[in-house]
Design an enzyme around this catalytic site. Structure first.
Site, PDB file in Angstrom:
ATOM      1  N   LYS A 120       0.830  -1.204   0.000  1.00  0.00           N
ATOM      2  CA  LYS A 120       0.000   0.000   0.000  1.00  0.00           C
ATOM      3  C   LYS A 120       0.865   1.254   0.000  1.00  0.00           C
ATOM      4  CE  LYS A 120      -1.387   2.400   3.314  1.00  0.00           C
ATOM      5  NZ  LYS A 120      -1.898   2.950   4.588  1.00  0.00           N
ATOM      6  N   ASP A 138      -6.384   0.786   1.271  1.00  0.00           N
ATOM      7  CA  ASP A 138      -6.343   0.905   2.728  1.00  0.00           C
ATOM      8  C   ASP A 138      -7.660   0.366   3.288  1.00  0.00           C
ATOM      9  OD1 ASP A 138      -8.194   2.846   2.111  1.00  0.00           O
ATOM     10  OD2 ASP A 138      -7.300   4.401   3.344  1.00  0.00           O
TER      11      ASP A 138
END
Length: 213
Positions: A120, A138
């Site tokens: 991420k 997320d």
């Protein structure tokens, strides 16, 4: 969600906010990398408060190493997991100095090899700094994608791969920002504010919430 609905969904996001940006404050690629590492299990607002003074004196890995782990902890002690995050930031800063002449690498594999940097974080840096069409999943995007019908993925990676397949290419550069912001401010975890949602009619979430009296 059918392709036509996906197209309409992102067209509306684009019309409402043509140039979305990360809410993390940063000065350059290095400070963005640090900010994203610090943001794990923390709010962007909380990270910004902690880095406000930090980024006025530290904008390079060399300066971070000079500040040291103890000095960094003093700046970020209001952020959750600050001890381990400080250790990771110092360690990744040392690697950037030793291996990359103090520069943040542009390759995903090199980014993900840095301490405290996962997929991420790498996706955020690649997207925000270099404009690459990545999807940084997320908790907001993971929840949102499953809730509104963009994905049925059971892991962040599965959701990322689903979104990379279905989001029209012309919207990919900003797509993860639109989804994050929508999840943060409209499609909230506990009580989505469906009455304010610009894509409510396209959404698969059935128990739509009503505006409070």
């Amino acid at each position: 969600m059918k392709p036509a609905a996906v197209e309409q969904l992102f067209a509306r996001f684009a019309a409402a906010d043509p140039h979305p940006k990360t809410e993390l404050n940063y000065v350059n690629a290095y400070t963005l990398l640090v900010a994203v590492v610090l943001s794990a299990q923390a709010t962007d607002a909380g990270v910004n408060r902690a880095t406000d003074a930090l980024f006025k004196k530290v904008t390079t890995p060399q300066q971070m190493l000079k500040l040291g782990e103890a000095g960094l902890k003093e700046h970020i002690k209001t952020i959750g997991l600050f001890n381990s995050k400080a250790k990771n930031v110092i360690a990744l800063s040392q690697i950037l100095v030793d291996k990359y002449k103090g520069e943040v690498p542009r390759e995903r594999e090199a980014l993900e090899a840095l301490p405290g940097v996962g997929r991420k974080t790498a996706n955020v840096v690649l997207n925000v700094v270099w404009g690459e069409k990545t999807m940084a999943v997320d908790t907001h995007i993971f929840r949102l994608a499953n809730r509104i019908g963009l994905s049925k993925g059971k892991t962040p990676l599965a959701v990322e791969l689903d979104l990379l397949k279905i989001v029209p290419d012309k919207y990919m550069q900003h797509a993860h920002h639109w989804l994050i912001l929508h999840g943060r401010y409209i499609c909230k975890a506990r009580r989505p504010e469906c009455w304010r949602c610009i894509v409510a009619d396209l959404c698969a979430f059935k128990p739509k919430t009503k505006a409070p009296d």
